[in-house]
Design a protein around this motif. Structure first.
Motif, PDB file in Angstrom:
ATOM      1  N   VAL A 339       0.809  -1.049   0.168  1.00 49.73           N
ATOM      2  CA  VAL A 339      -0.106  -0.165   0.092  1.00 49.73           C
ATOM      3  C   VAL A 339       0.829   1.209   0.080  1.00 49.73           C
ATOM      4  O   VAL A 339       0.675   2.476  -0.723  1.00 49.73           O
ATOM      5  N   ALA A 343       0.892   4.107  -2.671  1.00 51.90           N
ATOM      6  CA  ALA A 343       0.670   5.820  -2.641  1.00 51.90           C
ATOM      7  C   ALA A 343       2.030   6.533  -3.129  1.00 51.90           C
ATOM      8  O   ALA A 343       1.724   7.724  -3.500  1.00 51.90           O
ATOM      9  N   LEU A 367      -1.595   4.642   4.355  1.00 56.11           N
ATOM     10  CA  LEU A 367      -2.385   5.306   3.646  1.00 56.11           C
ATOM     11  C   LEU A 367      -2.267   6.718   4.244  1.00 56.11           C
ATOM     12  O   LEU A 367      -2.211   7.858   3.458  1.00 56.11           O
ATOM     13  N   TYR A 372      -3.034  10.176   1.971  1.00 49.76           N
ATOM     14  CA  TYR A 372      -4.689   9.748   1.469  1.00 49.76           C
ATOM     15  C   TYR A 372      -5.460   9.868   2.774  1.00 49.76           C
ATOM     16  O   TYR A 372      -4.970   9.627   4.042  1.00 49.76           O
ATOM     17  N   ALA A 374      -8.029   8.086   4.910  1.00 50.91           N
ATOM     18  CA  ALA A 374      -8.061   6.845   4.879  1.00 50.91           C
ATOM     19  C   ALA A 374      -9.639   6.474   5.559  1.00 50.91           C
ATOM     20  O   ALA A 374      -9.962   7.399   6.431  1.00 50.91           O
ATOM     21  N   GLY A 402      -8.348   4.442   0.589  1.00 48.17           N
ATOM     22  CA  GLY A 402      -7.817   5.813   0.412  1.00 48.17           C
ATOM     23  C   GLY A 402      -8.024   6.747  -0.617  1.00 48.17           C
ATOM     24  O   GLY A 402      -8.219   6.229  -1.671  1.00 48.17           O
ATOM     25  N   ARG A 404      -6.864  10.117  -2.413  1.00 50.55           N
ATOM     26  CA  ARG A 404      -5.750  11.115  -2.403  1.00 50.55           C
ATOM     27  C   ARG A 404      -6.089  12.735  -1.848  1.00 50.55           C
ATOM     28  O   ARG A 404      -7.190  13.115  -2.581  1.00 50.55           O
TER      29      ARG A 404
END
Length: 407
Positions: A339, A343, A367, A372, A374, A402, A404
């Protein structure tokens, strides 16, 4: 404002009587250099070299007299007509159309084109046009400087297609060239042109049968598929693996929202269920798995459902380094480390799942630290046997997503 504005499409053939009449009465003519060189353009008319259509429209709005705008092909098909009719210019226009460059390109190759996707490529958003070429077996690309056949081929990379490149259609310099995409980058092509991009795994299965379809472009019902999304395991051969439950997959797809022009990464593709269903939305998909058997299952599922996708065998996050930029990502395996690597590539959305709270918290931190917003939801799905109304199967998982928060 101009007393009369006529937009004339030109495809290289002799002008129609209506077009000649409008030109004969014109006191202002706008067009490209080869349009303004036509013998029918009145010598006394004011001439505007057509660069910015918006600037030309403003000049025409201030002109008193009869104005003519000359454009290649059909001006109402990805042409100047949309800008000229913008409310801020206040222009009332008449149109004398011609055959569009896309129709001409397919005519030169004697191919039907009602089942083709048609995209316009600009250097600022070329990757979206490339993603359509990844996802569909027949695409016509209207190119522009800096977004031509060579650039298309470079971004397609290992995805092999056949390019039919049509340059300067309707002129004495017209040329039609057929090359494989890996060779297109070795040539310099004249701008602008039309590139017909065809082929790919499963292309034969994706084409409508003889007799044609009922809707232009991508037929949402072909090949015949089970209605609905998040299909049960039986739709994917050997069934669904761990972390691929129907309800979890439905929630993942809902949060990702894959669409035409997107590139989806499906990391840990398993049975191929999520990858295939993202592709059924029209998105381009790269499915990644470290298990060769899973790669084979994903390829077979894509062929069975008549969608195009690319399957990459490798272990994340290392294998992700050479992949093109994604728009949305589903992480089906690899946890917080994968993850975090995703990202770093800044997709719009990332979804993942976890079985334990500790794993869910680790993914949530990855995240958040990656920029992000989350969210986490605990999903529990209980399948019931409706004959006896007893529990048949239970699935519990943490769904993490998540969004952005900055580029």
């Amino acid at each position: 404002m101009a007393d009369r504005v006529t937009v004339i499409g030109w495809d290289g053939s002799p002008l129609t009587d209506a077009a000649r009449s409008a030109l004969a009465a014109a006191t202002l003519v706008a067009g490209a250099a080869h349009h303004l060189a036509l013998p029918e353009v009145p010598p006394a008319a004011e001439r505007i070299r057509l660069g910015s259509v918006d600037l030309a429209a403003r000049r025409i709005a201030q002109h008193r007299g009869s104005a003519v705008v000359l454009a290649d092909g059909d001006p109402g098909f990805f042409g100047v007509l949309r800008t000229l009719r913008a409310p801020e210019h206040g222009l009332e226009v008449e149109v004398v159309p011609a055959v569009s460059s896309v129709a001409t390109a397919f005519a030169r190759t004697a191919m039907p084109w009602d089942d083709a996707q048609i995209v316009v490529a600009h250097s600022r958003d070329l990757r979206r046009a490339v993603n359509v070429c990844r996802a569909h077996p027949k695409v016509a690309v209207l190119t522009s400087p800096g977004a031509g056949p060579a650039e298309l081929a470079l971004l397609l990379g290992d995805v092999h297609r056949t390019f039919v490149i049509c340059e300067e259609l309707g002129t004495e310099r017209e040329e039609v060239t057929v090359v494989t995409s890996d060779r297109a980058a070795d040539h310099t092509w004249r701008d602008p042109n039309v590139v017909i991009v065809i082929g790919g795994p499963g292309a034969a299965e994706s084409r409508p049968k003889a007799g044609g379809g009922w809707i232009a472009g991508r037929d949402p019902g072909y090949p015949p598929a089970l209605r609905g999304w998040a299909l049960r395991g039986g739709a994917y051969g050997d069934g669904l693996g761990e972390g691929e439950s129907t309800e979890l997959r439905a929630a993942q797809l809902a949060r990702l929202g894959p669409r035409v022009g997107d590139l989806v990464w499906d990391i840990g593709s398993g049975s191929g269920a999520a990858a295939v269903e993202a592709a059924r939305f029209g998105a381009a998909v790269i499915a990644v798995d470290r298990d060769p058997a899973a790669c084979h299952r994903t390829t077979a599922a894509a062929r069975r459902h008549g969608v195009q996708l690319q399957v990459v065998h490798g272990t994340a996050p290392q294998v992700l380094e050479d992949l093109p930029e994604p728009d949305v990502v589903r992480v089906g395996g690899g946890g917080a480390a994968v993850v975090a690597a995703c990202a770093d590539r800044r997709p719009e959305r990332i979804v993942a799942h976890a079985v334990t709270r500790d794993d869910a918290e680790a993914i949530g931190r990855a995240l958040a630290e990656g920029g992000y917003a989350a969210e986490c939801t605990l999903l529990q799905a209980v399948e019931l046997d409706t004959a006896a109304w007893v529990e048949r199967e239970r699935a519990v998982a943490f769904l993490l997503s998540g969004r952005r928060t900055h580029p």
